[in-house]
Write a protein that holds these residues in place. Structure first.
Motif, PDB file in Angstrom:
ATOM      1  N   GLN A 121       0.770  -1.356  -0.011  1.00 58.04           N
ATOM      2  CA  GLN A 121      -0.002  -0.055   0.032  1.00 58.04           C
ATOM      3  C   GLN A 121       0.716   1.277   0.144  1.00 58.04           C
ATOM      4  OE1 GLN A 121      -2.485  -0.480   3.572  1.00 58.04           O
ATOM      5  NE2 GLN A 121      -3.286  -2.454   2.571  1.00 58.04           N
TER       6      GLN A 121
ATOM      7  N   GLU B  57      -8.275   2.162  -3.511  1.00 55.72           N
ATOM      8  CA  GLU B  57      -7.199   3.188  -3.711  1.00 55.72           C
ATOM      9  C   GLU B  57      -7.325   3.652  -5.108  1.00 55.72           C
ATOM     10  OE1 GLU B  57      -4.265   6.051  -2.319  1.00 55.72           O
ATOM     11  OE2 GLU B  57      -5.429   4.617  -1.235  1.00 55.72           O
TER      12      GLU B  57
ATOM     13  N   LYS C 195       1.189   4.567  -3.023  1.00 52.49           N
ATOM     14  CA  LYS C 195       0.908   5.788  -2.589  1.00 52.49           C
ATOM     15  C   LYS C 195       2.112   6.767  -3.226  1.00 52.49           C
ATOM     16  CE  LYS C 195      -1.821   5.237   1.702  1.00 52.49           C
ATOM     17  NZ  LYS C 195      -1.629   5.391   3.158  1.00 52.49           N
TER      18      LYS C 195
ATOM     19  N   LYS D  80      -8.715   7.308  -6.568  1.00 53.62           N
ATOM     20  CA  LYS D  80      -7.520   8.335  -7.323  1.00 53.62           C
ATOM     21  C   LYS D  80      -8.560   8.740  -8.694  1.00 53.62           C
ATOM     22  CE  LYS D  80      -3.107   8.275  -9.420  1.00 53.62           C
ATOM     23  NZ  LYS D  80      -3.744   8.845 -10.731  1.00 53.62           N
TER      24      LYS D  80
END
Length: 254
Positions: free
Chosen positions: A59, A220, A63, A224
């Motif tokens: 993760q 995620e 990022k 985004k």
């Protein structure tokens, strides 16, 4: 040293099997399958902290992907500098590339030790389960080798989908297929109970990978995508307003 590990695992497995038999499970095949299931579950619980750590690393890698892409663009003509700067970025953000591979590698030494544990069990008769006529012989219908290959590929596929590709890295898709194919071929000659251990472990690993890696990564990516869509919408609104203002100014001049 290795023999000591084999003896240790044999003691655990025998104890689990004796416990299951003492619970009233008289079917020989079922008692061994339950023993291998409980044994596999214990192993997977023990390595769960490594899975969680690997998931956090994955993760974290997700990022910092915008920064990685900037480095790729900046040092596209200097692979050595790109690798150095990328490793520095990983270190600064406490991200480990190898961390995601560790949980998948840990069960392999256990598989080797269990091979010798089951090789030492002799004289078992009537140890059948479902279509498997002899748990301590290879599956003559080749169903288990196929399941072993599939169960090896699926968690690896989910992991590769949830982990951003690295500059200069290996083709994970091909690597996953090769690994799955190898396990399928090896399982042709393995005792069925050993292949069952591998399949059960992979099913548990698939569930863990889905919830610890794949699902958060997809969430995620969705977040985004929504943010990018909002940003593009805002740009469009600003462009429209600027166009209106420009047209208004031209009319006033006339």
């Amino acid at each position: 040293m290795f023999q000591a590990i084999v003896n240790f695992m044999k003691g655990i497995f025998d104890s689990l099997h004796d416990f299951i038999v003492s619970m009233g499970i008289s079917d020989v095949g079922l008692s061994y399958v339950l023993a291998i299931f409980i044994f596999t579950l214990i192993i997977r619980i023990l390595i769960l902290p490594f899975n969680i750590k690997a998931a956090k690393s994955s993760q974290g890698m997700q990022k910092i992907q915008p920064e990685v892409k900037k480095l790729q663009a900046k040092y596209k003509d200097d692979p050595q500098k790109l690798n150095t700067e990328t490793m520095r970025l990983y270190k600064e953000n406490n991200v480990s590339v190898a961390g995601g591979c560790l949980p998948s590698l840990l069960p392999l030494p256990i598989l080797m030790a269990l091979y010798w544990v089951f090789m030492g069990i002799q004289g078992i008769e009537g140890a059948s389960f479902l279509w498997i006529h002899d748990l301590f012989a290879p599956d003559k219908y080749y169903i288990l080798p196929v399941l072993a290959a599939l169960s090896t590929y699926i968690p690896s596929y989910l992991m590769s989908k949830s982990t951003p590709s690295q500059p200069g890295g290996m083709n994970m898709g091909s690597m996953n297929l090769v690994m799955a194919g190898m396990m399928g071929v090896m399982s042709l000659n393995f005792k069925s109970i050993l292949v069952l251990y591998w399949i059960i472990g992979n099913l548990i690993q698939t569930i863990q990978t889905y919830f610890l890696n794949y699902r958060p990564a997809m969430r995620e990516m969705d977040d985004k995508t929504q943010k990018d869509a909002v940003a593009e919408s805002d740009k469009f609104v600003v462009a429209v307003e600027e166009s209106k203002n420009s047209a208004s100014k031209k009319r006033k001049k006339k």
